[in-house]
Each structure stands twice: as C-alpha cells, then as structure tokens.
Design a protein around this motif. Structure first.
Motif, PDB file in Angstrom:
ATOM      1  N   SER A 146       0.733  -1.398  -0.109  1.00  0.00           N
ATOM      2  CA  SER A 146       0.059   0.034  -0.101  1.00  0.00           C
ATOM      3  C   SER A 146       0.839   1.251   0.022  1.00  0.00           C
ATOM      4  CB  SER A 146      -0.877  -0.084   1.164  1.00  0.00           C
ATOM      5  OG  SER A 146      -1.803   1.144   1.096  1.00  0.00           O
ATOM      6  N   GLY A 147       1.024   1.807   1.099  1.00  0.00           N
ATOM      7  CA  GLY A 147       1.643   3.096   1.164  1.00  0.00           C
ATOM      8  C   GLY A 147       2.212   3.696   2.535  1.00  0.00           C
ATOM      9  N   PRO A 148       2.477   4.733   3.005  1.00  0.00           N
ATOM     10  CA  PRO A 148       2.124   5.931   2.384  1.00  0.00           C
ATOM     11  C   PRO A 148       2.855   6.192   1.195  1.00  0.00           C
ATOM     12  CG  PRO A 148       3.184   6.282   4.505  1.00  0.00           C
ATOM     13  CD  PRO A 148       3.037   4.955   4.284  1.00  0.00           C
ATOM     14  N   LEU A 149       2.378   6.955  -0.084  1.00  0.00           N
ATOM     15  CA  LEU A 149       3.039   7.627  -0.994  1.00  0.00           C
ATOM     16  C   LEU A 149       2.658   8.834  -1.271  1.00  0.00           C
ATOM     17  CD1 LEU A 149       3.409   4.381  -3.376  1.00  0.00           C
ATOM     18  CD2 LEU A 149       5.332   5.196  -1.821  1.00  0.00           C
ATOM     19  N   LEU A 150       3.315   9.711  -1.978  1.00  0.00           N
ATOM     20  CA  LEU A 150       2.815  10.998  -2.435  1.00  0.00           C
ATOM     21  C   LEU A 150       2.779  10.901  -3.939  1.00  0.00           C
ATOM     22  CD1 LEU A 150       4.693  13.416  -0.377  1.00  0.00           C
ATOM     23  CD2 LEU A 150       2.353  12.507   0.235  1.00  0.00           C
ATOM     24  N   GLU A 151       1.890  11.103  -4.520  1.00  0.00           N
ATOM     25  CA  GLU A 151       1.618  11.367  -6.159  1.00  0.00           C
ATOM     26  C   GLU A 151       1.448  12.892  -6.581  1.00  0.00           C
ATOM     27  OE1 GLU A 151      -0.346   9.205 -10.045  1.00  0.00           O
ATOM     28  OE2 GLU A 151      -1.229   8.716  -7.897  1.00  0.00           O
ATOM     29  N   TYR A 152       2.358  13.139  -7.633  1.00  0.00           N
ATOM     30  CA  TYR A 152       2.477  14.670  -7.768  1.00  0.00           C
ATOM     31  C   TYR A 152       2.539  14.958  -9.409  1.00  0.00           C
ATOM     32  CZ  TYR A 152       7.474  13.943  -8.247  1.00  0.00           C
ATOM     33  OH  TYR A 152       8.836  13.316  -8.515  1.00  0.00           O
ATOM     34  N   ALA A 153       2.114  16.090  -9.411  1.00  0.00           N
ATOM     35  CA  ALA A 153       2.506  16.723 -10.882  1.00  0.00           C
ATOM     36  C   ALA A 153       3.620  17.009 -11.247  1.00  0.00           C
ATOM     37  CB  ALA A 153       1.227  17.658 -11.233  1.00  0.00           C
ATOM     38  N   PRO A 154       4.586  16.449 -12.141  1.00  0.00           N
ATOM     39  CA  PRO A 154       5.955  16.841 -12.042  1.00  0.00           C
ATOM     40  C   PRO A 154       6.159  18.207 -12.813  1.00  0.00           C
ATOM     41  CG  PRO A 154       5.410  15.335 -13.699  1.00  0.00           C
ATOM     42  CD  PRO A 154       4.475  15.168 -12.822  1.00  0.00           C
ATOM     43  N   ASP A 155       5.269  18.797 -13.538  1.00  0.00           N
ATOM     44  CA  ASP A 155       5.445  20.146 -14.128  1.00  0.00           C
ATOM     45  C   ASP A 155       5.132  20.963 -13.251  1.00  0.00           C
ATOM     46  OD1 ASP A 155       2.794  19.037 -14.141  1.00  0.00           O
ATOM     47  OD2 ASP A 155       2.203  20.721 -15.693  1.00  0.00           O
ATOM     48  N   ARG A 156       4.354  20.736 -12.122  1.00  0.00           N
ATOM     49  CA  ARG A 156       4.208  21.863 -10.747  1.00  0.00           C
ATOM     50  C   ARG A 156       4.779  21.625  -9.838  1.00  0.00           C
ATOM     51  NH1 ARG A 156      -0.935  20.067 -12.852  1.00  0.00           N
ATOM     52  NH2 ARG A 156      -1.691  19.143 -10.989  1.00  0.00           N
ATOM     53  N   ARG A 259      -3.914   5.697 -13.747  1.00  0.00           N
ATOM     54  CA  ARG A 259      -2.995   6.159 -14.587  1.00  0.00           C
ATOM     55  C   ARG A 259      -3.340   5.338 -16.059  1.00  0.00           C
ATOM     56  NH1 ARG A 259       2.278   5.717 -14.830  1.00  0.00           N
ATOM     57  NH2 ARG A 259       2.440   4.442 -12.880  1.00  0.00           N
ATOM     58  N   TYR A 260      -3.575   3.944 -15.620  1.00  0.00           N
ATOM     59  CA  TYR A 260      -4.182   2.965 -16.709  1.00  0.00           C
ATOM     60  C   TYR A 260      -5.359   3.363 -17.274  1.00  0.00           C
ATOM     61  CZ  TYR A 260      -6.805  -1.050 -18.172  1.00  0.00           C
ATOM     62  OH  TYR A 260      -7.850  -1.652 -18.788  1.00  0.00           O
ATOM     63  N   LEU A 261      -6.392   3.942 -16.406  1.00  0.00           N
ATOM     64  CA  LEU A 261      -7.737   4.239 -16.681  1.00  0.00           C
ATOM     65  C   LEU A 261      -7.773   5.643 -17.307  1.00  0.00           C
ATOM     66  CD1 LEU A 261      -9.690   3.043 -13.538  1.00  0.00           C
ATOM     67  CD2 LEU A 261      -9.572   2.046 -15.484  1.00  0.00           C
ATOM     68  N   GLU A 266      -0.343  10.017 -17.381  1.00  0.00           N
ATOM     69  CA  GLU A 266       0.560   8.641 -17.232  1.00  0.00           C
ATOM     70  C   GLU A 266       1.916   9.436 -16.858  1.00  0.00           C
ATOM     71  OE1 GLU A 266       3.058   5.863 -20.546  1.00  0.00           O
ATOM     72  OE2 GLU A 266       1.131   6.913 -21.386  1.00  0.00           O
ATOM     73  N   GLU A 267       2.054  10.542 -17.058  1.00  0.00           N
ATOM     74  CA  GLU A 267       3.595  10.991 -16.730  1.00  0.00           C
ATOM     75  C   GLU A 267       3.579  11.355 -15.298  1.00  0.00           C
ATOM     76  OE1 GLU A 267       1.473  14.546 -18.614  1.00  0.00           O
ATOM     77  OE2 GLU A 267       1.441  12.513 -18.891  1.00  0.00           O
ATOM     78  N   TYR A 268       2.475  11.471 -14.535  1.00  0.00           N
ATOM     79  CA  TYR A 268       2.374  11.892 -13.221  1.00  0.00           C
ATOM     80  C   TYR A 268       3.356  10.919 -12.216  1.00  0.00           C
ATOM     81  CZ  TYR A 268      -0.693  15.544 -13.591  1.00  0.00           C
ATOM     82  OH  TYR A 268      -1.493  16.799 -13.774  1.00  0.00           O
ATOM     83  N   LYS A 269       4.127  11.627 -11.195  1.00  0.00           N
ATOM     84  CA  LYS A 269       5.144  10.696 -10.585  1.00  0.00           C
ATOM     85  C   LYS A 269       4.780  10.402  -9.177  1.00  0.00           C
ATOM     86  CE  LYS A 269       8.304  11.075 -13.999  1.00  0.00           C
ATOM     87  NZ  LYS A 269       8.769   9.733 -14.907  1.00  0.00           N
ATOM     88  N   TYR A 346       2.575   0.725 -16.681  1.00  0.00           N
ATOM     89  CA  TYR A 346       2.322   1.809 -15.943  1.00  0.00           C
ATOM     90  C   TYR A 346       2.935   1.424 -14.431  1.00  0.00           C
ATOM     91  CZ  TYR A 346      -1.074   3.356 -19.227  1.00  0.00           C
ATOM     92  OH  TYR A 346      -1.835   3.566 -20.509  1.00  0.00           O
ATOM     93  N   GLY A 347       3.586   0.354 -14.306  1.00  0.00           N
ATOM     94  CA  GLY A 347       4.259   0.080 -13.026  1.00  0.00           C
ATOM     95  C   GLY A 347       5.582   0.843 -12.879  1.00  0.00           C
ATOM     96  N   ARG A 348       5.848   0.728 -11.762  1.00  0.00           N
ATOM     97  CA  ARG A 348       7.264   1.601 -11.673  1.00  0.00           C
ATOM     98  C   ARG A 348       8.550   0.686 -11.243  1.00  0.00           C
ATOM     99  NH1 ARG A 348       5.814   7.082 -12.166  1.00  0.00           N
ATOM    100  NH2 ARG A 348       3.696   7.429 -11.523  1.00  0.00           N
ATOM    101  N   PRO A 349       9.442   0.758 -11.696  1.00  0.00           N
ATOM    102  CA  PRO A 349      10.683  -0.064 -11.383  1.00  0.00           C
ATOM    103  C   PRO A 349      11.138   0.183 -10.016  1.00  0.00           C
ATOM    104  CG  PRO A 349      11.049   1.078 -13.656  1.00  0.00           C
ATOM    105  CD  PRO A 349       9.873   1.508 -13.088  1.00  0.00           C
ATOM    106  N   GLU A 350      10.967   1.369  -9.412  1.00  0.00           N
ATOM    107  CA  GLU A 350      11.381   1.635  -8.094  1.00  0.00           C
ATOM    108  C   GLU A 350      10.361   0.939  -7.095  1.00  0.00           C
ATOM    109  OE1 GLU A 350       9.020   5.673  -9.252  1.00  0.00           O
ATOM    110  OE2 GLU A 350      10.257   3.682 -10.313  1.00  0.00           O
TER     111      GLU A 350
END
Length: 387
Positions: A146-156, A259-261, A266-269, A346-350
């Motif tokens: 699960s988490g906690p994780l933070l999702e963010y817009a990399p352009d902002r 992001r899949y839906l 897709e590019e959000y981190k 859409y998965g993340r290697p990290e």
C-alpha cells in the motif's frame, strides 16, 4: 513433494471436503454481492469464472456497490428485520472493522476450517498478518503493501517532499495544493494517516488514542493548509489531474490503476518518505450473519475457489492493488495478458526496491481502526469533509 504439488493436493482435498461437508445443491441460486472497496474491478472475472464452471451452484451473480461507511447500517437494518439480501461482501479494512464492532459477520473459522487450506502456509506473510486480524470473520482476497506514498504533477512540483516536515512546509507555502481523502472511505487516506506514527516517532503506532500524540498534532497543523477532504479517493485523483491539487496521498495501486484508466496523466510521478514503513492493506471477503443456508453453502465454496492460484492470478488486475495476490507462489506471468501489459507500461521499477528495503506493518486492528476513524472525523475532518 514440491511446494506446487503440495498446494495443488491441499486444494484438491479442500474441494472434496467442501462437497462432502455441505452436500449437493438442489438447484442453483442467485448470489447477491455488494462491493464497498472497488474490488469488483479486480475479482469480478474470477467470480464469473466460478459461475461458468459451476452452473449447478450459481444461476447468476447480482453485483451492487456502496460506500464503506454506509455498509454497516445497511446490514444491521436487514438483520434486525430478519431479511438479509446481501450474501457476499467485498470490503476493505474500514467496513470490515465497523461490522466486527457491531457483530455483523458470520464467524467462518473455526467452524468451516476443514474447507480451507492451512492459511499460515497459504498466505504471504503480510497478508497473513491481516488475515489473523479478521478473527475468522473474513478472508483476505487481495493484498498489497500500500503506502504511504505521495503522487504529484511533475510540471508543478519540482522538489517533492520526502519527510513529513517538508510536506508541512510545502503545504503551508502552497495552501490548498495538498490533499488526502477521508480515511474512513479511502485506502490512501487511512494509509497516509497510519504511516505517520512511524515517521514521527510516536509512542505506539498501533494505539491511535493513547499513542499518537505527535500524529494528531501534525494532522491538526496540516489541516490548516488543506482546503477540504474528499469523501473518497477517486475524487482526489481527479483534482490532482485537473490541477486543483498538486500533491495527494496515494498507494502503489492507486498510482498505477488511475493512470491506466486515464483518470491521472501517465507522466505523473510518485515520491516516498525517507525511512518510511509500508502499511499493508487488503480487500477481504465476508459473509453477513443471516444468509440462508442454501446460499451459505455456495458462498463458502466460492471463497475457497477464490483462494486458488489460478484465481489469485486475476488479482494483478490493472494494478489496483499492486502487486495484488495474497497467496504464495502467484507470479505475474500467470496473470491475464492484459494485466501483464498494464504492469509493464504503468508500473514503476522503483517499487521493487521500495518494497524490499522498507518494513511492512499491519494496519490498525478493528477496534483501534474504528477509534481512529471516529477521532479523525470529529477532530480533523468535521468542518471540511466534502459531501
């Protein structure tokens, strides 16, 4: 005997016990399923497969959805009236805990233990931790750290916070740009809150009433720069996507699946806190008290079926509970091709190293979880919960 042969023979023996213990069905039944965890997008293919393979047991499934906070009241009203028309429940820890507090669930174990494999040998360690917390009133269906994780817009957001202190500073400098959803109805929301005691060094991370002094103080201070709390996770994802928020609380699955839906670009981190502890989460399957005997027989068989490796491979889904399977020995190459393609894209290697390098803790137990929800609703979210 190899592990796979042992597991196969164990499930075969369980299936035989099911058929001999509950006897043959007179005619197929309609099974009413309610989902308060969004789990049908994961498990519905496996349920439909059960019906296709057992038309003598199930004539059809009727699927409905509701929010976690409203389920306990709905079940209690039906049970008080002596007319339970919900046969099978897909739930998160939230509604399960509320139902346990009110005594709404059928105690499956130990009464029907012979119909299921040895759960300690079957489940992954984190899933088994959560299975023990059900006190025999449910089964873990799918599980993830699960988490906690933070999702963010990399352009902002150019420098995503990696400590609670930096998140606080960001929130104060950018009022209204950080959000998490109401914990009582959001996996990412409650995971964010349950992860803070480990990060802040609280006295007892498993006691939200007496052991969370630092966490409650932090949440109250953070509240000062949060505009409002969405009633569920999807709404917070949409606000991130449309630019209303720049950072939100998320989890592995809530990162991949939206992001899949196409809900989130897709590019959000995602970012993780330094030295954080994962808080495990799961979707579970439970049976309300009062289900008619002829339906109970079928639902018990369904539960045993859903814990088999072939059905557990469906739990990779499109990343909603990444990784997803709750039992040992289920790998991505066993999943449907569509699931494999989603995780690849859409998965993340990290995630592999984050999961390997950070400890995983169980969520709060049922009583403590209900106490946390109540305290948060009263002291944090009361004036700012979105309807």
């Amino acid at each position: 005997m190899s592990y796979e042969r042992w597991k196969s023979s164990l499930f075969a023996a369980s299936a035989l016990l099911v058929s001999t213990t509950i006897g043959a069905m007179a005619e197929p039944v309609v099974i009413n399923v309610i989902d308060v965890a969004g789990d049908l997008q994961i498990s519905q293919p496996a349920l439909e497969k059960f019906q296709a393979e057992h038309p003598d047991l199930v004539s059809k499934f009727v699927f409905t959805q509701a929010t976690a906070p409203e389920l306990a009241g709905k079940l209690k009203a039906q049970q008080d009236a002596g007319r339970v028309d919900i046969d099978f429940v897909l739930t998160g820890n939230d509604a399960l805990a509320a139902g346990m507090e009110q005594g709404l669930w059928l105690e499956i174990l130990p009464k029907y233990a012979d119909m299921f494999p040895d759960l300690k040998k079957l489940y992954l360690p984190g899933a088994y931790q959560m299975q023990e917390m059900t006190r025999g009133q449910a089964f873990v269906l799918d599980w993830y750290p699960s988490g906690p994780l933070l999702e963010y817009a990399p352009d902002r957001v150019k420098d995503v916070p990696d400590t609670p202190e930096k998140l606080m500073a960001y929130c104060k400098a950018n009022p209204g740009k950080f959000m998490y959803a109401r914990p009582a109805n959001s996996g990412p929301g409650r995971t964010f809150v349950m992860g803070l005691p480990y990060l802040l060094g609280d006295k007892d991370p498993m006691d939200p009433v007496k052991g969370w002094d630092k966490t409650w103080a932090y949440l109250k201070e953070l509240d000062g720069c949060i505009e409002y709390y969405t009633s569920g996770t999807t709404a917070s994802m949409k606000e991130l996507a449309n630019g209303t928020r720049d950072i939100i609380a998320t989890t592995t699955g809530w990162d991949i699946n939206p992001r899949y839906l196409g809900i989130v670009p897709e590019e959000y981190k995602v970012g993780a806190f330094k030295n954080f502890h994962w808080v495990g989460d799961a979707n579970l399957m439970a049976i309300p008290k009062g289900v008619p005997e002829e339906k109970l027989k079928v639902v018990l068989q369904l539960m045993a079926y859903l814990l088999k490796p072939e059905q557990q491979a469906f739990m990779f889904d499109h990343g909603y509970m990444y990784p997803g399977p709750s039992i040992k020995g289920v790998t991505l190459d066993m999943a449907p091709k569509e699931s494999q393609e989603t995780i690849e894209k859409y998965g993340r290697p990290e995630y592999a190293s984050l999961i390997a390098d950070n400890p995983t803790e169980p969520p709060l137990d049922a009583k403590e979880l209900v106490e946390m929800f109540d305290k948060w609703d009263r002291e944090i979210g009361a004036a700012k919960m979105q309807k």
